[in-house]
Design a protein around this motif. Structure first.
Motif, mmCIF file in Angstrom:
data_model
loop_
_atom_site.group_PDB
_atom_site.id
_atom_site.type_symbol
_atom_site.label_atom_id
_atom_site.label_comp_id
_atom_site.label_asym_id
_atom_site.label_seq_id
_atom_site.Cartn_x
_atom_site.Cartn_y
_atom_site.Cartn_z
ATOM 1 N N ILE A 107 -2.295 17.159 13.085
ATOM 2 C CA ILE A 107 -1.524 17.725 11.983
ATOM 3 C C ILE A 107 -0.486 16.685 11.550
ATOM 4 O O ILE A 107 -0.103 15.825 12.341
ATOM 5 C CB ILE A 107 -0.842 19.074 12.324
ATOM 6 N N GLY A 108 -0.083 16.781 10.323
ATOM 7 C CA GLY A 108 0.873 15.813 9.808
ATOM 8 C C GLY A 108 1.382 16.247 8.451
ATOM 9 O O GLY A 108 1.224 17.415 8.064
ATOM 10 N N TYR A 109 1.948 15.312 7.727
ATOM 11 C CA TYR A 109 2.523 15.674 6.426
ATOM 12 C C TYR A 109 2.408 14.507 5.444
ATOM 13 O O TYR A 109 2.307 13.341 5.857
ATOM 14 C CB TYR A 109 3.992 16.093 6.591
ATOM 15 N N PRO A 110 2.433 14.821 4.143
ATOM 16 C CA PRO A 110 2.372 13.762 3.135
ATOM 17 C C PRO A 110 3.664 12.950 3.159
ATOM 18 O O PRO A 110 4.746 13.525 3.285
ATOM 19 C CB PRO A 110 2.246 14.511 1.806
ATOM 20 N N VAL A 159 0.870 -1.199 0.000
ATOM 21 C CA VAL A 159 0.000 0.000 0.000
ATOM 22 C C VAL A 159 0.901 1.241 0.000
ATOM 23 O O VAL A 159 2.099 1.138 0.250
ATOM 24 C CB VAL A 159 -0.924 0.058 1.244
ATOM 25 N N ASP A 160 0.294 2.378 -0.287
ATOM 26 C CA ASP A 160 1.017 3.652 -0.164
ATOM 27 C C ASP A 160 0.646 4.301 1.158
ATOM 28 O O ASP A 160 -0.552 4.461 1.457
ATOM 29 C CB ASP A 160 0.610 4.602 -1.297
ATOM 30 N N VAL A 161 1.663 4.657 1.936
ATOM 31 C CA VAL A 161 1.381 5.457 3.133
ATOM 32 C C VAL A 161 1.314 6.908 2.651
ATOM 33 O O VAL A 161 2.311 7.487 2.234
ATOM 34 C CB VAL A 161 2.478 5.277 4.203
ATOM 35 N N ALA A 162 0.099 7.463 2.659
ATOM 36 C CA ALA A 162 -0.093 8.766 2.019
ATOM 37 C C ALA A 162 0.197 9.939 2.956
ATOM 38 O O ALA A 162 0.733 10.970 2.539
ATOM 39 C CB ALA A 162 -1.527 8.872 1.502
ATOM 40 N N TRP A 163 -0.178 9.802 4.209
ATOM 41 C CA TRP A 163 -0.090 10.947 5.138
ATOM 42 C C TRP A 163 0.142 10.421 6.545
ATOM 43 O O TRP A 163 -0.449 9.410 6.935
ATOM 44 C CB TRP A 163 -1.408 11.713 5.076
ATOM 45 N N ALA A 164 1.004 11.077 7.278
ATOM 46 C CA ALA A 164 1.289 10.631 8.650
ATOM 47 C C ALA A 164 0.898 11.722 9.642
ATOM 48 O O ALA A 164 1.270 12.889 9.461
ATOM 49 C CB ALA A 164 2.774 10.307 8.794
ATOM 50 N N ALA A 165 0.151 11.333 10.660
ATOM 51 C CA ALA A 165 -0.195 12.274 11.730
ATOM 52 C C ALA A 165 0.958 12.288 12.736
ATOM 53 O O ALA A 165 1.432 11.228 13.156
ATOM 54 C CB ALA A 165 -1.486 11.834 12.410
#
Lengths: 97, 327
Positions: B228-231, B202-208
């Motif tokens: 909040i997090g980032y791509p 899978v693709d990890v798209a965004w991490a909190a």
């Protein structure tokens, strides 16, 4: 005497025409800005500015009509300033092609 | 009669005619003055709008720049909206009297493709957000009014409002020819690179990112905060702040610092979210970046397998699309 009167009249009319063309161009600009749509005359703004400058310059040749001539030239220069500011600052504030 | 007397006689004869000239001249002068007054009034009236337009352009070029407002908006989207990207050419700017309209599309990666999911129409009067219209095409809308417990990504010390068992059933019921987006919350804090390593297929798209407040979802002042997090995925588009970034974590921190002076605008743009940036930046600088949840996207079967991953504690199903996975 008659020729002098005629001359004065010609210069006066040139002054009035300069002012009226300048105001007409300014009115078109206002309509375009407020409505967001181009009027059929919007793309001829530079022609109006040229005519206003030309007639204004003619009117300035005679002392009696100089005020009108300067008025028309002021309107033309204001429109040139506006177009210049919009064009130059447009590059700063809209970063897209 | 000498010539002088002749001239006098002539003048007397012309007398009445010359008396009428001043009257005509006065009428003419009055009419001219009247028209000059009318036209000068019209001139002043017609100068107002173009002058205000020029002042507006000058303000957005040298005051609070239009590009700054655009950056604030896009950065806010990247860090507050899970699995969210924007595209430069989808931005549209329009200026009117002392105001700026900003319209853009927000995209989500679902499976292998990116889909437009929301359209934003923002109106700024100077630098203040005065109008916001969002039209969403999402089938699963993220909670509009965040509370302490209604998040889809939750800290290990939090208990979510949704039921992972229900979400698992929904996922199991989907056809195999689908790709899904899922919100996975962990049982502990992990480094993002370890998370990515453990989630193949899978693709990890965004991490909190844990910023010291997510265990209660309350700031030091007691305000409810949002994740909040980032791509996580590499973003090659020219527009993206993460383009060619060696470390997304550093870019993320830079974005938070950039937003800090404009926090009020960022909060307005990101609706119903307290960012509390100063507190969170301080925490990240001292403690580094650890994640408590991620958004993943990929084939339904692969996401289903992730439920057995020892890291994963809760799962919330997001968007679903027909098969588009080409790997």
């Amino acid at each position: 005497m008659e020729l002098d009167t005629l001359k004065i009249r010609v210069f006066h009319w040139a002054g009035w025409i300069s002012v009226i063309i300048g105001l007409f161009a300014l009115a078109i600009l206002n309509i375009t800005l407020l409505s967001g749509y181009d009027t059929p005359f919007s793309d001829r703004l530079s022609l109006f500015i040229f005519l206003s400058l030309l007639f204004g310059a003619i009117a300035c040749l005679q002392r009696m009509s100089r005020t009108l001539g300067l008025w028309g030239i002021f309107l033309a220069f204001f429109l040139i300033l506006f177009m210049g500011v919009m064009f130059l600052l447009g590059w700063f504030i809209i970063p897209f092609p | 009669m000498n010539s002088y007397e002749k001239l006098l006689a002539q003048a007397k004869q012309d007398g009445p005619a010359s008396k009428s000239d001043p009257g005509r001249n006065i009428k003419k002068a009055v009419a001219t003055s009247k028209w000059k007054l009318i036209l000068s009034t019209i001139t002043v009236a017609l100068l107002i709008v173009p002058t205000i337009y020029m002042l507006t352009f000058i303000y957005y070029a040298f005051g609070t720049k239009s590009t700054t407002l655009m950056d604030i908006t896009s950065y806010t989207m990247y860090i507050t909206e899970p699995n969210s990207t924007l595209e430069e050419l989808e931005f549209d700017m329009d200026f009117s009297l002392f105001s700026m309209d900003l319209s853009f599309e927000q995209f989500k990666q679902i499976g292998d493709e990116v889909y437009p999911v929301k359209t934003y129409d923002l109106t700024f009067a100077f630098d203040e957000l005065v109008g916001k219209e969002i039209s969403s095409r999402l089938e699963k809308a993220y909670p509009k009014y965040p509370t302490e417990t209604n998040q889809w990504l939750v800290h290990p010390k939090q208990v979510p409002e949704f039921s992972t068992a229900d979400e698992s059933l929904k996922l199991a019921g989907l056809p195999e020819e689908t790709v899904v987006e899922a919100y996975l919350s962990f049982n502990d804090l992990y480094a993002v690179k370890d998370v990515v390593k453990s989630m193949e297929g899978v693709d990890v798209a965004w991490a909190a990112v844990y910023t010291g407040v997510e265990d209660k979802m309350l700031s030091a002042d007691g305000d409810v905060v949002s994740p909040i997090g980032y791509p996580v995925q590499a973003d090659p588009t020219n527009w993206s702040p993460f383009k060619d970034a060696k470390s997304h974590e550093d870019v993320f921190l830079d974005m938070l610092k950039y937003l800090q002076p404009y926090e009020e605008i960022a909060v307005d743009v990101s609706a119903h979210k307290n960012l509390e940036l100063a507190e969170r930046i301080d925490y990240l600088e001292k403690n580094g970046f650890m994640s408590y949840g991620v958004v993943v996207t990929g084939p339904k079967n692969e996401v289903e397998k992730l439920q057995n991953n020892p890291m994963v504690r809760y799962m919330k199903l997001g968007e679903v699309k027909l098969w588009n996975w080409t790997r």
